[in-house]
Design a protein around this motif. Structure first.
Motif, PDB file in Angstrom:
ATOM      1  N   PHE A   6      11.286   7.949   9.612  1.00  9.82           N
ATOM      2  CA  PHE A   6      11.438   9.203  10.822  1.00  9.82           C
ATOM      3  C   PHE A   6      10.718  10.539   9.452  1.00  9.82           C
ATOM      4  CE2 PHE A   6      13.958  13.296  11.743  1.00  9.82           C
ATOM      5  CZ  PHE A   6      13.216  12.987  13.088  1.00  9.82           C
ATOM      6  N   GLY A   7      10.353  11.602   9.340  1.00 11.91           N
ATOM      7  CA  GLY A   7       9.755  13.157   9.208  1.00 11.91           C
ATOM      8  C   GLY A   7      10.650  14.394   9.135  1.00 11.91           C
ATOM      9  N   ILE A   8      10.801  14.752   8.078  1.00  5.13           N
ATOM     10  CA  ILE A   8      11.892  16.033   8.692  1.00  5.13           C
ATOM     11  C   ILE A   8      11.631  16.613   8.051  1.00  5.13           C
ATOM     12  CG2 ILE A   8      14.250  15.078   8.222  1.00  5.13           C
ATOM     13  CD1 ILE A   8      14.783  17.247  10.623  1.00  5.13           C
ATOM     14  N   TYR A   9      11.370  18.676   7.894  1.00  3.39           N
ATOM     15  CA  TYR A   9      11.512  19.677   7.469  1.00  3.39           C
ATOM     16  C   TYR A   9      12.613  20.082   7.378  1.00  3.39           C
ATOM     17  CZ  TYR A   9       6.654  18.258   7.059  1.00  3.39           C
ATOM     18  OH  TYR A   9       5.179  18.269   7.442  1.00  3.39           O
ATOM     19  N   PRO A  10      13.946  20.420   6.839  1.00  2.00           N
ATOM     20  CA  PRO A  10      15.243  20.684   6.655  1.00  2.00           C
ATOM     21  C   PRO A  10      15.121  21.872   7.019  1.00  2.00           C
ATOM     22  CG  PRO A  10      15.350  18.628   5.014  1.00  2.00           C
ATOM     23  CD  PRO A  10      13.313  19.050   5.295  1.00  2.00           C
ATOM     24  N   GLU A  11      14.334  22.619   6.235  1.00  2.00           N
ATOM     25  CA  GLU A  11      13.750  24.270   6.327  1.00  2.00           C
ATOM     26  C   GLU A  11      13.427  24.957   7.760  1.00  2.00           C
ATOM     27  OE1 GLU A  11      11.828  25.766   2.509  1.00  2.00           O
ATOM     28  OE2 GLU A  11      11.455  24.249   3.009  1.00  2.00           O
ATOM     29  N   VAL A  70      -1.813  10.503  14.769  1.00  2.00           N
ATOM     30  CA  VAL A  70      -1.225  10.946  12.968  1.00  2.00           C
ATOM     31  C   VAL A  70       0.251  10.929  13.853  1.00  2.00           C
ATOM     32  CG1 VAL A  70      -2.942  12.913  12.369  1.00  2.00           C
ATOM     33  CG2 VAL A  70      -0.911  13.933  13.438  1.00  2.00           C
ATOM     34  N   GLY A  71       0.349  10.585  14.445  1.00  2.00           N
ATOM     35  CA  GLY A  71       2.385  10.494  14.364  1.00  2.00           C
ATOM     36  C   GLY A  71       3.193  11.507  14.736  1.00  2.00           C
ATOM     37  N   ARG A 108       2.272   2.910   5.535  1.00  2.00           N
ATOM     38  CA  ARG A 108       3.597   2.818   7.101  1.00  2.00           C
ATOM     39  C   ARG A 108       3.423   4.074   7.957  1.00  2.00           C
ATOM     40  NH1 ARG A 108      10.217   1.460   6.360  1.00  2.00           N
ATOM     41  NH2 ARG A 108       9.224   1.235   8.374  1.00  2.00           N
ATOM     42  N   LYS A 109       3.927   3.767   9.002  1.00  2.00           N
ATOM     43  CA  LYS A 109       3.760   4.780   9.772  1.00  2.00           C
ATOM     44  C   LYS A 109       4.867   6.104   9.194  1.00  2.00           C
ATOM     45  CE  LYS A 109       4.126   6.382  14.992  1.00  2.00           C
ATOM     46  NZ  LYS A 109       3.512   5.953  16.174  1.00  2.00           N
TER      47      LYS A 109
END
Length: 261
Positions: free
Chosen positions: A109-114, A78-79, A50-51
């Motif tokens: 949905f991609g996220i970096y909590p830091e 690349v989204g 998946r994207k």
């Protein structure tokens, strides 16, 4: 991009993956990952069917010229989603709005909590605003993800990447619907974020540091600046000492010459 960039990455680096079964075949979900390298946003989507949409600063998309257009096309491919960091509350509010829109479309949905890349490979405290607010506003499950060894592929200062196998470990989805409607309660936001970071820590095996990565970066920058200034001061003191020693030797030589006369 799945075929070109993704295919090339998988062929060249052969990343290993654990926990793919935790990624839903359809429907919204948040992928919350540690952040070790610029390449994290490429390796993770490359191994998924998946994207995955991440957020990126708007400057990557509106830089003029041929290079700017190529950069924009690459990040769109690349989204990556442009986020305008201007305004009173900057990237935080923009990221939250963008994340909610992606999830409402039923996407990942991609996220970096830091909030930024780790400066030393350790796992830092998650920022409670973005991740927790998006999760509570949408009810989407949060899937913890651990990127492993990606920082070793191209360490700072290295031009050519090192061909090695990075790892991606995907954990079980976390359900925070019990907190829905409480996205403005700072204690709830902190609790949700800490629970996700704990799961990431277990997956990655990283040492946890209870401070923000941005604060550590400032501290390291200040220490580097202080060290540089101390080095300059020491060099100046040495030069002054050598100058004074030279002057003494010259004066002694002149006195000796006068005595001989």
């Amino acid at each position: 991009m799945k075929v070109t960039v993704g295919g090339s990455l998988k062929l060249a680096f052969r990343p290993w993956v654990e926990g793919l079964e935790h990624i839903p075949a359809e429907g919204p979900a948040i992928l919350a990952s540690n952040h070790l390298s610029f390449s994290d946003s490429f390796f993770l989507p490359a191994v998924l069917d998946r994207k995955v949409t991440f957020i990126a600063k708007a400057e990557y998309f509106n830089t003029p010229g041929v290079k700017g257009r190529l950069t924009a096309a690459f990040f769109k491919g690349v989204g990556q989603l442009p986020v305008d960091r201007s305004g009173v509350r900057g990237a935080g509010e923009a990221a939250i709005k963008s994340g909610i829109e992606v999830l409402e479309r039923g996407e990942l949905f991609g996220i970096y909590p830091e909030g930024t890349r780790s400066p030393d490979g350790r796992l830092y405290r998650g920022k409670p605003g973005g991740l927790a607010r998006v999760a509570l506003a949408t009810g989407a499950p949060v899937i913890p993800v651990a990127m492993i060894d990606t920082e070793k592929i191209q360490p700072p200062g290295k031009v050519m990447p090192k061909l090695m196998r990075p790892g991606i470990r995907i954990g079980r989805p976390l359900d925070f619907t019990r907190y829905q409607g409480m996205e403005h309660d700072r204690f709830v936001l902190r609790a949700v974020t800490d629970e996700v970071m704990y799961e990431i820590m277990k997956l990655s095996g990283q040492e946890y540091v209870d401070m923000y990565a941005t604060a550590m970066k400032r501290q390291l920058a200040e220490e580097a600046k202080a060290e540089k200034e101390a080095g300059k001061a020491a060099k100046a003191a040495l030069a002054q000492a050598e100058k004074e020693q030279s002057a003494k030797e010259k004066a002694a030589a002149e006195q000796e010459a006068a005595g001989d006369r």
